[in-house]
Motif scaffolding. Structure first.
Motif, PDB file in Angstrom:
ATOM      1  N   TYR B  70      63.133   6.740 100.428  1.00 46.49           N
ATOM      2  CA  TYR B  70      63.592   7.810  99.529  1.00 46.49           C
ATOM      3  C   TYR B  70      63.711   7.281  98.100  1.00 46.49           C
ATOM      4  O   TYR B  70      63.305   7.940  97.144  1.00 46.49           O
ATOM      5  N   ALA B  71      64.307   6.094  97.996  1.00 44.21           N
ATOM      6  CA  ALA B  71      64.486   5.504  96.666  1.00 44.21           C
ATOM      7  C   ALA B  71      63.137   5.275  95.992  1.00 44.21           C
ATOM      8  O   ALA B  71      62.963   5.533  94.795  1.00 44.21           O
ATOM      9  N   ALA B  72      62.175   4.812  96.796  1.00 47.76           N
ATOM     10  CA  ALA B  72      60.836   4.554  96.254  1.00 47.76           C
ATOM     11  C   ALA B  72      60.201   5.848  95.772  1.00 47.76           C
ATOM     12  O   ALA B  72      59.603   5.897  94.693  1.00 47.76           O
ATOM     13  N   LEU B  73      60.352   6.902  96.556  1.00 45.19           N
ATOM     14  CA  LEU B  73      59.757   8.188  96.180  1.00 45.19           C
ATOM     15  C   LEU B  73      60.371   8.696  94.875  1.00 45.19           C
ATOM     16  O   LEU B  73      59.685   9.265  94.031  1.00 45.19           O
ATOM     17  N   GLU B  74      61.666   8.485  94.739  1.00 47.93           N
ATOM     18  CA  GLU B  74      62.339   8.908  93.519  1.00 47.93           C
ATOM     19  C   GLU B  74      61.783   8.134  92.322  1.00 47.93           C
ATOM     20  O   GLU B  74      61.527   8.691  91.266  1.00 47.93           O
ATOM     21  N   ASP B  75      61.576   6.855  92.559  1.00 47.57           N
ATOM     22  CA  ASP B  75      61.046   5.978  91.531  1.00 47.57           C
ATOM     23  C   ASP B  75      59.631   6.395  91.128  1.00 47.57           C
ATOM     24  O   ASP B  75      59.239   6.287  89.968  1.00 47.57           O
ATOM     25  N   MET B  76      58.871   6.848  92.104  1.00 47.47           N
ATOM     26  CA  MET B  76      57.479   7.224  91.859  1.00 47.47           C
ATOM     27  C   MET B  76      57.364   8.652  91.335  1.00 47.47           C
ATOM     28  O   MET B  76      56.257   9.154  91.163  1.00 47.47           O
ATOM     29  N   GLU B  77      58.493   9.303  91.134  1.00 47.74           N
ATOM     30  CA  GLU B  77      58.557  10.693  90.657  1.00 47.74           C
ATOM     31  C   GLU B  77      57.985  11.676  91.663  1.00 47.74           C
ATOM     32  O   GLU B  77      57.380  12.687  91.296  1.00 47.74           O
ATOM     33  N   PHE B  78      58.163  11.357  92.914  1.00 47.63           N
ATOM     34  CA  PHE B  78      57.834  12.314  93.970  1.00 47.63           C
ATOM     35  C   PHE B  78      59.131  12.819  94.602  1.00 47.63           C
ATOM     36  O   PHE B  78      59.194  13.030  95.815  1.00 47.63           O
ATOM     37  N   GLU B  79      60.167  12.965  93.762  1.00 41.56           N
ATOM     38  CA  GLU B  79      61.465  13.313  94.332  1.00 41.56           C
ATOM     39  C   GLU B  79      61.464  14.701  94.976  1.00 41.56           C
ATOM     40  O   GLU B  79      62.324  14.996  95.789  1.00 41.56           O
ATOM     41  N   ASN B  80      60.464  15.527  94.631  1.00 45.74           N
ATOM     42  CA  ASN B  80      60.420  16.853  95.275  1.00 45.74           C
ATOM     43  C   ASN B  80      60.085  16.763  96.768  1.00 45.74           C
ATOM     44  O   ASN B  80      60.262  17.728  97.488  1.00 45.74           O
ATOM     45  N   PHE B  81      59.621  15.596  97.216  1.00 44.73           N
ATOM     46  CA  PHE B  81      59.351  15.441  98.651  1.00 44.73           C
ATOM     47  C   PHE B  81      60.625  15.200  99.453  1.00 44.73           C
ATOM     48  O   PHE B  81      60.655  15.454 100.646  1.00 44.73           O
ATOM     49  N   ILE B  82      61.643  14.664  98.743  1.00 47.16           N
ATOM     50  CA  ILE B  82      62.752  14.044  99.470  1.00 47.16           C
ATOM     51  C   ILE B  82      63.535  15.001 100.387  1.00 47.16           C
ATOM     52  O   ILE B  82      63.755  14.667 101.543  1.00 47.16           O
ATOM     53  N   PRO B  83      63.931  16.202  99.893  1.00 44.32           N
ATOM     54  CA  PRO B  83      64.744  17.047 100.781  1.00 44.32           C
ATOM     55  C   PRO B  83      64.080  17.356 102.123  1.00 44.32           C
ATOM     56  O   PRO B  83      64.698  17.166 103.177  1.00 44.32           O
ATOM     57  N   LEU B  84      62.832  17.774 102.062  1.00 45.04           N
ATOM     58  CA  LEU B  84      62.111  18.110 103.297  1.00 45.04           C
ATOM     59  C   LEU B  84      61.919  16.873 104.169  1.00 45.04           C
ATOM     60  O   LEU B  84      62.052  16.916 105.393  1.00 45.04           O
TER      61      LEU B  84
END
Lengths: 119, 149
Positions: B70-84
């Motif tokens: 999750y942290a990596a995704l946030e870092d990569m600016e894919f935070e819209n993936f995280i909730p799902l």
């Protein structure tokens, strides 16, 4: 933009976890991967593929998506910056030779500098 | 690791299916684009793993966890993936927990049935409890194995 993901609990399986794991382990310094992390990575990759496809569709005409559309997305959107070398814009052979010649010239110059340093 | 180069690719069939599901009906994607997306997916896994591993190392952990992803995704600016994604991983965790409970039950039943001291190796074939263990596995296996036609 809405992110789709494969239907939950559907019979269709997602990406093979073993394959995802091999790719993850090919990264240096990665020792252990928890099952949760593997699952998360696999699902995230599925979402990524969906997302990239939808973005390419936005850049394309209605019926078909070509490589060019994909290259446009990757090279215009900062989020996909890490893919710029994987999905570059296509260039013509003429452009390639031009690029290569200019690179070679600069390499020659730098090796000339080294040569004079040695001698 | 001694993996073959082709092991770092993801199967085209699965990638094609995901693409097809993402696009409206009737839209086609060229073969070339599909190959490029498949490659991009591999690079995505590598990049995301590397970012996630940085987080794990920061926390002085040797095992990569879902929170790192999750942290990596946030870092990569894919935070819209995280909730799902979180939702799906929670589902997965619950499933795993259910399986674990079932297997513990099975183990207990095994211990009760066979008083042999050489217990503890789950892979060891034990003929007299086999029928029982298969019965118990069956209930949990139904959730995950669905036959697709």
């Amino acid at each position: 933009m809405e992110i789709k993901s494969p239907k939950q609990g559907s019979a269709i399986s997602g990406l093979p976890l073993s394959r995802v794991k091999i790719i993850m382990k090919s990264s240096p310094d990665v020792d252990h991967i928890s099952p949760d992390a593997l699952q998360a990575m696999s699902k995230a990759t599925e979402m990524f593929v969906s997302y990239l496809s939808m973005k390419a569709h936005d850049h394309a005409n209605k019926r078909s998506i070509e490589y060019k559309n994909l290259a446009d997305v990757v090279n215009n959107d900062d989020v996909f910056g890490f893919l710029q070398e994987v999905i570059p814009h296509k260039i013509t052979v003429r452009e390639y030779w031009k690029l290569r010649n200019s690179q070679q010239r600069s390499e020659d110059e730098s090796s000339d500098d080294q040569g004079s340093g040695d001698g | 690791m001694a993996e073959k180069p082709e092991d770092l690719n993801l199967p085209t069939s699965v990638i094609t299916r995901i693409i097809k599901e993402a696009l409206p009906d009737g839209v086609i994607m060229s073969k070339e684009s599909r190959a490029a997306i498949s490659k991009a997916a591999s690079v995505f896994v590598l990049y995301c793993t590397s970012c996630a591993n940085n987080f794990a190392m920061q926390q002085k952990r040797k095992t990569l966890k879902d929170v790192d992803v999750y942290a990596a995704l946030e870092d990569m600016e894919f935070e819209n993936f995280i909730p799902l994604l979180k939702e799906q991983v929670e589902n997965f965790k619950r499933e795993q927990k259910g399986k674990k409970v079932a297997s513990e039950k099975r183990k207990k039943a095994k211990e009760a049935n066979a008083n042999s001291p050489t217990d503890g190796s789950p892979n060891k074939p034990e003929t007299d409890v086999e029928m029982k263990s298969i019965d118990e596995v069956d209930t949990s296996a139904h959730d995950s194995i669905v036959i697709d036609d």
